[in-house]
Write an enzyme that holds these catalytic residues in place. Structure first.
Site, PDB file in Angstrom:
ATOM      1  N   PRO A 207       0.852  -1.196   0.000  1.00 26.53           N
ATOM      2  CG  PRO A 207       0.057  -1.004   2.186  1.00 26.53           C
ATOM      3  CD  PRO A 207       0.788  -1.934   1.272  1.00 26.53           C
TER       4      PRO A 207
ATOM      5  CG  MET B  51      -0.441   7.119   1.993  1.00 27.82           C
ATOM      6  SD  MET B  51      -2.198   6.691   2.059  1.00 27.82           S
ATOM      7  CE  MET B  51      -2.950   8.317   1.921  1.00 27.82           C
TER       8      MET B  51
ATOM      9  CB  CYS C 183       2.323   5.088   7.883  1.00 27.64           C
ATOM     10  SG  CYS C 183       2.452   6.681   7.023  1.00 27.64           S
TER      11      CYS C 183
ATOM     12  CE  LYS D 211       4.113  -2.261   4.275  1.00 27.26           C
ATOM     13  NZ  LYS D 211       5.000  -1.232   4.818  1.00 27.26           N
TER      14      LYS D 211
ATOM     15  CG  HIS E  98       9.630  -1.227   5.970  1.00 26.09           C
ATOM     16  ND1 HIS E  98       9.091  -0.115   5.361  1.00 26.09           N
ATOM     17  CD2 HIS E  98      10.935  -1.245   5.601  1.00 26.09           C
ATOM     18  CE1 HIS E  98      10.025   0.504   4.651  1.00 26.09           C
ATOM     19  NE2 HIS E  98      11.154  -0.163   4.789  1.00 26.09           N
TER      20      HIS E  98
ATOM     21  CG  ASN F 168       7.751  -3.594   2.730  1.00 26.80           C
ATOM     22  OD1 ASN F 168       7.569  -2.604   3.426  1.00 26.80           O
ATOM     23  ND2 ASN F 168       7.817  -3.512   1.426  1.00 26.80           N
ATOM     24  N   GLY F 169      10.759  -4.089   2.002  1.00 23.52           N
ATOM     25  CA  GLY F 169      11.801  -3.071   2.078  1.00 23.52           C
ATOM     26  C   GLY F 169      12.976  -3.328   1.156  1.00 23.52           C
ATOM     27  N   GLY F 170      13.105  -2.506   0.105  1.00 23.20           N
ATOM     28  CA  GLY F 170      14.300  -2.524  -0.718  1.00 23.20           C
ATOM     29  C   GLY F 170      14.370  -3.571  -1.811  1.00 23.20           C
TER      30      GLY F 170
ATOM     31  N   GLY G 268       7.467  -2.611  -3.122  1.00 25.10           N
ATOM     32  CA  GLY G 268       6.842  -1.299  -3.028  1.00 25.10           C
ATOM     33  C   GLY G 268       7.172  -0.384  -4.176  1.00 25.10           C
TER      34      GLY G 268
END
Length: 334
Positions: free
Chosen positions: A19, A21, A103, A142, A174, A214-216, A236
């Site tokens: 997700p 924004m 977030c 998340k 993340h 998650n991440g990178g 992402g």
């Protein structure tokens, strides 16, 4: 109110698109769904309070039936409001609910939701319980590996165990901590170092939990490697900026024999969708601001994107012109 047939989900999605924004709206999701029929997609984060009090709920909740499997992400810290949001998500036909505790936006944190909630695991557990008790959908979460100075592995492990006991079905981690003071959201996606080893250790400590990372991640091979130790990978910004780099997800991750689509094929296939959007008083830019990212790594790609962008913004882009530009790509083999 819409009602779609809910896909069967076993809580295990090897690949998902995060997700984001201002990125993962229904138009972008339609583009990604042309690239992968299997990846789990997410809405942008929806603040539960905003959803409860708006009289335009369709603006928040509407999606296309082709988008399944689709998870709706909520932000908030009020169990009562999340209770109502959960009922709406199920009634509207979503496949699962995700709760945002990752977030780092100052606006989000000032409302006491997002990453700041990692400092309040009991409150998060109550939110998860409220979501679980008011729908029959999987409820996932998340989060980050830590927040500010509260970034020890013991705190992370304790947080996950608390939330697991509340009934969370899957954890998307993340692999960076969030720094709430001193870094903006963009910096929080790059400056805190990635610590994949922490997520692997978390899975090793909690082998019965479904934990994805998650991440990178910027290519499929990285994802395949991560799947040796973890249950799933969430991609992402790379999926948003370079969607066609992920055109082999279904083949390489899910073993499908389908053929990868080229940019021109995807654009042609979206023409009926764009026409329908225009008939409903939508604007071409709503879709083309995402669609232009399909065109990269080819001669004059920047010129192609600029032409489509300029005409879209000025509301001068016709379907015929877009089809003509797609034909140009097709002739070049793209």
């Amino acid at each position: 109110m819409k009602s779609y047939q809910i896909n069967t989900i076993n809580n295990l999605h090897k690949i998902s698109v995060a997700p984001m924004m201002d990125c993962t709206d229904k138009h972008f999701r339609m583009i990604i769904r042309k690239i992968s029929s299997k990846a789990l997609l997410y809405t942008e984060m929806i603040v539960a309070q905003s959803l409860i009090y708006t009289d335009k709920k369709e603006r928040f909740l509407d999606f296309n039936s082709e988008e399944h499997p689709l998870s709706i992400q909520f932000g908030g810290d009020n169990p009562k409001m999340l209770e109502e949001a959960a009922k709406m998500a199920q009634d509207w036909g979503y496949d699962e609910i995700n709760f945002n505790v990752g977030c780092p936006s100052p606006r989000v944190c000032s409302g006491n939701f997002g990453a700041s909630l990692m400092k309040e695991p009991i409150k998060v557990a109550k939110c998860i319980e409220s979501l679980k008790n008011n729908c029959s959908l999987p409820v996932t979460i998340k989060h980050r590996i830590g927040v500010d100075e509260e970034d020890s592995f013991d705190k992370l492990d304790s947080f996950v165990k608390e939330i697991a006991n509340a009934g969370a079905d899957r954890f998307t981690v993340h692999a960076r901590k969030a720094i709430l003071k001193g870094l903006n959201p963009k910096q929080n996606r790059t400056i805190p170092p990635l610590k994949y080893d922490v997520v692997r250790k978390l899975k090793k400590n909690n082998p019965k939990l479904i934990i994805e990372i998650n991440g990178g991640f910027t290519n499929i091979d990285q994802c395949i490697e991560a799947l040796n130790d973890l249950d799933g990978v969430m991609i992402g910004r790379s999926a948003y900026k370079y969607p066609l780099r992920w055109s082999e997800i279904d083949q390489k991750i899910y073993g499908e024999s389908t053929k990868s689509k080229k940019a021109s094929e995807i654009i042609f296939s979206l023409v009926p969708y764009i026409e329908k959007h225009l008939k409903n008083e939508g604007k071409t830019w709503d879709i083309c601001k995402h669609l232009i990212n399909l065109v990269e790594g080819i001669p004059n790609a920047k010129v192609w994107r600029n032409e489509i962008s300029t005409k879209s913004i000025r509301q001068e882009l016709s379907i015929d012109y877009l089809s003509k530009k797609a034909s140009e790509l097709q002739k070049m083999g793209f």
